[in-house]
Design a protein around this motif. Structure first.
Motif: not given
Length: 414
Positions: A237-238, A255-258
């Motif tokens: 999680d963030q 963090f939200n980068s695949k």
């Protein structure tokens, strides 16, 4: 697809599978690709994998690809089965341990989670598609061997790309510093870059991070803009990601980068911490970054294969002149020369690497320069004819000793 053999789903005349709305006839799924999903609520890997499968299932449904999943429970009772199933959007076989055993035997299922894609003759397309889903998500569909090999070939091509190219493919044009400031990807141009695969929840990562921070700080002083490290987090999680990033002086992939997940896959990272070095021109080095940092610290820069060979040769040179075994006043047993990646010297209480005079019986280690000569009378009494005389340090952690007979030493001193 059309299912020609219903026996895996309908043993002993069973006519229906279950949905959250009630019973469903098998004839309603004949136009779908079918996967058998073996799982249990008590199994943590199953609970971790299920959301990934749900995401792929929903994405395939949205784009119009026909996929149906049938859950087969390994739970201990029907209540646990229902608790596990309520989060799943697909079908399920009724809870029946005998039915489960027969299907597991047919498809040779001996572990969970397991995901078995079936062809039109109800034969397994691949032995288990769990890893495919974990690695590629929805892109793994339709889960065939051919699709898997194609995706692997694409990964091999991407491995030769620069880090900037890998990240830009995910529309990432910046990294984050440890205080949250955006840093352009272009800052990595021309630098040796270490991809640091780690997570806040991992104690081994926290231990290694402290080592890497020391090396990073040293190299920033001596090599400046030639070196950088980028965190590739596997935090869940963030908040955990932010905590992890805050302990490190280097950059991090958002963090939200695949791309985080893709880099784990492309570089075949199966355990953390891991450190992969990429050269200034974008070429990945075949060295074990974690090993080089642990054993050689900043002296391992620039972390190339050639540098690894040089360091290995230097370690071998350290052995020259060292006796195979010695007797020391500080320990009752004979001490034998051995290679140790890391140890605490029982003489000076400092950390040591590589060569140690050690006793495996007592887990006793001495730096070569901490070995002391035995008292002459004791040597004569015990009939020892080997003794080591410490020399001064030279080169890279080199400790040279002279091994000779006691008679020769006595003659020199007389």
């Amino acid at each position: 697809m059309e299912i020609h053999d219903r026996s895996p789903f309908l043993p002993e005349g069973l006519e229906f599978v279950l949905s959250h709305e009630g019973e469903v006839s098998v004839s309603s799924i004949v136009q779908h690709t079918v996967c058998l999903f073996f799982s249990a609520h008590w199994c943590r890997p199953c609970r971790n994998f299920t959301p990934q499968l749900i995401q792929a299932y929903d994405e395939l449904k949205q784009r119009g690809d026909y996929l149906e999943v049938i859950f087969i429970s390994f739970d201990k009772d029907e209540a646990c089965f229902l608790e596990h199933y309520k989060a799943m959007p697909w079908l399920a076989l009724p809870f029946d341990e005998g039915l489960r055993r027969r299907i597991c035997s047919q498809y040779k299922v001996d572990h969970i989670p397991a995901l078995i894609p079936l062809d039109c003759n109800v034969k397994a397309i691949v032995a288990d598609a769990v890893q495919l889903i974990e690695d590629y998500g929805v892109d793994a569909f339709p889960f065939t061997v051919e699709r898997r090999e194609k995706l692997k070939a694409i990964d091999e091509e991407r491995k030769g790309c620069t880090l900037q190219a890998l990240l830009v493919s995910d529309r990432v044009n910046h990294l984050y510093s440890n205080n949250g400031i955006q840093v352009p990807l272009s800052n990595l141009t021309g630098r040796t870059t270490g991809l640091y695969f780690a997570a806040n929840w991992s104690p081994p990562c926290k231990y290694f991070t402290s080592q890497l921070v020391r090396v990073y700080d040293d190299l920033k002083v001596t090599n400046g803009d030639e070196f950088e490290v980028v965190l590739v987090s596997s935090d869940r999680d963030q908040c955990a990601f932010n905590q992890c990033k805050s302990t490190m002086p280097w950059l991090a992939i958002p963090f939200n980068s695949k791309s985080r997940h893709e880099l784990f896959r492309i570089f075949n990272i199966k355990a953390i911490p891991a450190l992969v070095f990429i050269g200034p021109k974008g070429e990945p080095y075949g060295t074990d970054g974690r090993e080089m940092i642990t054993c050689h610290g900043a002296n391992a820069f620039p972390f190339t294969e050639e540098r690894a060979v040089e360091l290995g040769a230097a370690v071998e040179r350290e052995k020259e002149g060292l006796a195979d075994q010695v007797k020391d006043q500080k320990h009752k047993h004979l001490l034998k020369l051995d290679m140790r990646k890391a140890f605490i010297c029982n003489g000076c209480r400092k950390e040591g690497r590589f060569w140690s005079f050690c006793c495996r019986i007592c887990n006793f280690d001495l730096h070569p320069d901490c070995v002391m000569e035995e008292n002459e009378t004791k040597i004569k009494k015990e009939g020892r004819n080997e003794i080591c005389i410490p020399a001064t340090k030279s080169g890279i952690q080199e400790f040279h000793f002279t091994t000779t007979t006691f008679r020769a030493i006595s003659n020199q001193s007389s």
